[in-house]
Design an enzyme around this catalytic site. Structure first.
Site, PDB file in Angstrom:
ATOM      1  N   ASP A  69      29.960  17.577  -8.710  1.00 47.05           N
ATOM      2  CA  ASP A  69      30.501  18.521  -9.689  1.00 47.05           C
ATOM      3  C   ASP A  69      31.739  17.906 -10.317  1.00 47.05           C
ATOM      4  O   ASP A  69      31.875  16.687 -10.365  1.00 47.05           O
ATOM      5  CB  ASP A  69      30.817  19.848  -8.984  1.00 47.05           C
ATOM      6  CG  ASP A  69      30.680  21.058  -9.896  1.00 47.05           C
ATOM      7  OD1 ASP A  69      31.509  21.179 -10.812  1.00 47.05           O
ATOM      8  OD2 ASP A  69      29.769  21.873  -9.684  1.00 47.05           O
ATOM      9  N   HIS A  96      35.862  23.979 -11.605  1.00 43.77           N
ATOM     10  CA  HIS A  96      34.488  24.408 -11.344  1.00 43.77           C
ATOM     11  C   HIS A  96      34.007  23.940  -9.968  1.00 43.77           C
ATOM     12  O   HIS A  96      33.483  24.724  -9.167  1.00 43.77           O
ATOM     13  CB  HIS A  96      33.573  23.878 -12.443  1.00 43.77           C
ATOM     14  CG  HIS A  96      32.175  24.393 -12.408  1.00 43.77           C
ATOM     15  ND1 HIS A  96      31.186  23.814 -11.644  1.00 43.77           N
ATOM     16  CD2 HIS A  96      31.586  25.430 -13.064  1.00 43.77           C
ATOM     17  CE1 HIS A  96      30.047  24.473 -11.808  1.00 43.77           C
ATOM     18  NE2 HIS A  96      30.262  25.461 -12.677  1.00 43.77           N
ATOM     19  N   SER A 135      25.751  28.624 -11.411  1.00 44.54           N
ATOM     20  CA  SER A 135      26.585  27.653 -10.703  1.00 44.54           C
ATOM     21  C   SER A 135      27.104  28.208  -9.386  1.00 44.54           C
ATOM     22  O   SER A 135      27.368  27.455  -8.443  1.00 44.54           O
ATOM     23  CB  SER A 135      27.790  27.251 -11.570  1.00 44.54           C
ATOM     24  OG  SER A 135      27.419  26.399 -12.600  1.00 44.54           O
ATOM     25  N   PRO A 184      11.336  40.671  -2.111  1.00 42.05           N
ATOM     26  CA  PRO A 184      10.701  40.839  -3.425  1.00 42.05           C
ATOM     27  C   PRO A 184      11.652  41.509  -4.424  1.00 42.05           C
ATOM     28  O   PRO A 184      12.473  42.349  -4.052  1.00 42.05           O
ATOM     29  CB  PRO A 184       9.502  41.744  -3.119  1.00 42.05           C
ATOM     30  CG  PRO A 184       9.244  41.577  -1.659  1.00 42.05           C
ATOM     31  CD  PRO A 184      10.594  41.356  -1.033  1.00 42.05           C
TER      32      PRO A 184
END
Length: 342
Positions: A18, A66, A260, A295
């Site tokens: 990253d 980030h 992310s 689900p």
């Protein structure tokens, strides 16, 4: 999982490819939590392709923030948030006892040296015991799968060597056919973003109905995720945590959203599975995550197998111990003639 099974990612190492990792953060401390922190310096072939890997860097995430947020989600210790017994380690990552390798491959919002990051992880896999590479970046949303793309070749090489590779689906939803081109490789785990009430986040990229290879594999928490903050960076300035009981959290954590954020969650869960069953192959881990998912009321090209169920996945990993399956989807990139099923 620590409260139920005492499973925390012990003995597993995750490379965070990253913008870098601020290992001066107490939750990501260099040498203990972040066992290696690399700043990748390249010239983008402007001066003959000269590149350097600077190791042991305390902070390799100086302009973005980030990667620091991603690192905290996958494996932050949460030590800064351990000052209240009722909320002990409140902001710990999903695998707080895992080890991290920071690969600073970008500046600002751009991951410039992703291929070099894969090169480093592959070359140093044995030395650093790297088990997982998490990737919360991409490009070319909606592009066709190209097995000969250098990034796809690199992720395949990592997978072939037994490393789990996770990739963010991207944030171009709700439009269809907007998946990150690197996330649709059959050998990586393609991660969509969900909300706390287990619905699909609007921004999470969608695939193509009826096209099996163009769909996420799994959905994980990706909206309003609180994790480690790198101050004085572009993304580190976003989404501060406001907690009246703990105003000091503002300096150490912030809250943002995206696939992310979902991707390192999946990488952290993969670390939990490897702790309870170190013999699991990348394919087995992906299969377990998908088979144990809850689900969701969406089509497969939107959410994949469903919403990740950590408890069920850990239980299944223990059940299949000793039944290793090798590279079920392992087709060498150069031999793939057309996009195939995941």
């Amino acid at each position: 999982m620590q409260d139920v099974y005492n499973v925390t990612g012990r003995g597993v190492t995750i490379a965070v490819l990253d913008s870098g990792v601020d290992a001066t953060h107490p939750d990501l401390e260099l040498g203990t939590k972040t066992v290696e922190n690399v700043k990748i310096v390249g010239d983008l072939d402007l001066a003959g392709g000269r590149n350097a890997f600077i190791e042991g860097v305390p902070n390799s995430d100086t302009s973005s923030g980030h990667g620091t947020h991603v690192a905290g989600t996958v494996g932050g210790t949460g030590v800064v948030s351990a000052n209240d017994e009722r909320r002990a380690y409140y902001h710990a990552g999903i695998a707080p006892d895992s080890s991290l390798v920071g690969l600073g491959a970008g500046e600002g919002v751009s991951i410039l040296y992703a291929l070099l990051g894969f090169d480093y992880a592959i070359a140093n896999q044995e030395r650093l015991d790297i088990d997982i590479i998490t990737n919360s970046w991409g490009g070319g949303d909606g592009a066709e799968f190209d097995p000969n793309n250098p990034i796809n070749k690199a992720s395949f090489e990592a997978y072939k060597r037994g490393m789990v590779v996770s990739f963010a689906a991207s944030n171009s939803g709700p439009e269809e056919n907007t998946l990150n081109q690197y996330a649709i490789a059959p050998w990586v785990i393609n991660v969509a973003a969900g909300t706390s009430d287990k619905t699909l986040a609007d921004f999470s990229s969608r695939g193509v109905a009826g096209t099996q290879y163009k769909q996420p594999d799994i959905t994980a928490p990706g909206q309003n995720i609180t994790s480690t903050r790198a101050p004085n960076t572009a993304i580190g300035a976003m989404g501060p945590v406001v907690d009246p009981e703990h105003p000091e959290y503002f300096a150490y954590y912030h809250t943002i959203s995206g696939t992310s954020m979902a991707t390192p969650f999946v990488a952290g869960v993969a670390a939990l599975l490897l702790e309870v069953n170190p013999q699991l192959s990348p394919d087995q881990i992906e299969q377990i995550l998908m088979e144990t998912a809850d689900p969701m009321d969406y089509a497969p090209h939107e959410v994949g197998a469903g919403y990740i169920n950590v408890k069920s996945a850990v239980e299944r990993a223990e059940e299949v111990r000793g039944n290793r399956v090798e590279f079920l989807s392992g087709i060498p990139p150069g031999q793939v003639r057309a996009p195939g099923p995941r």
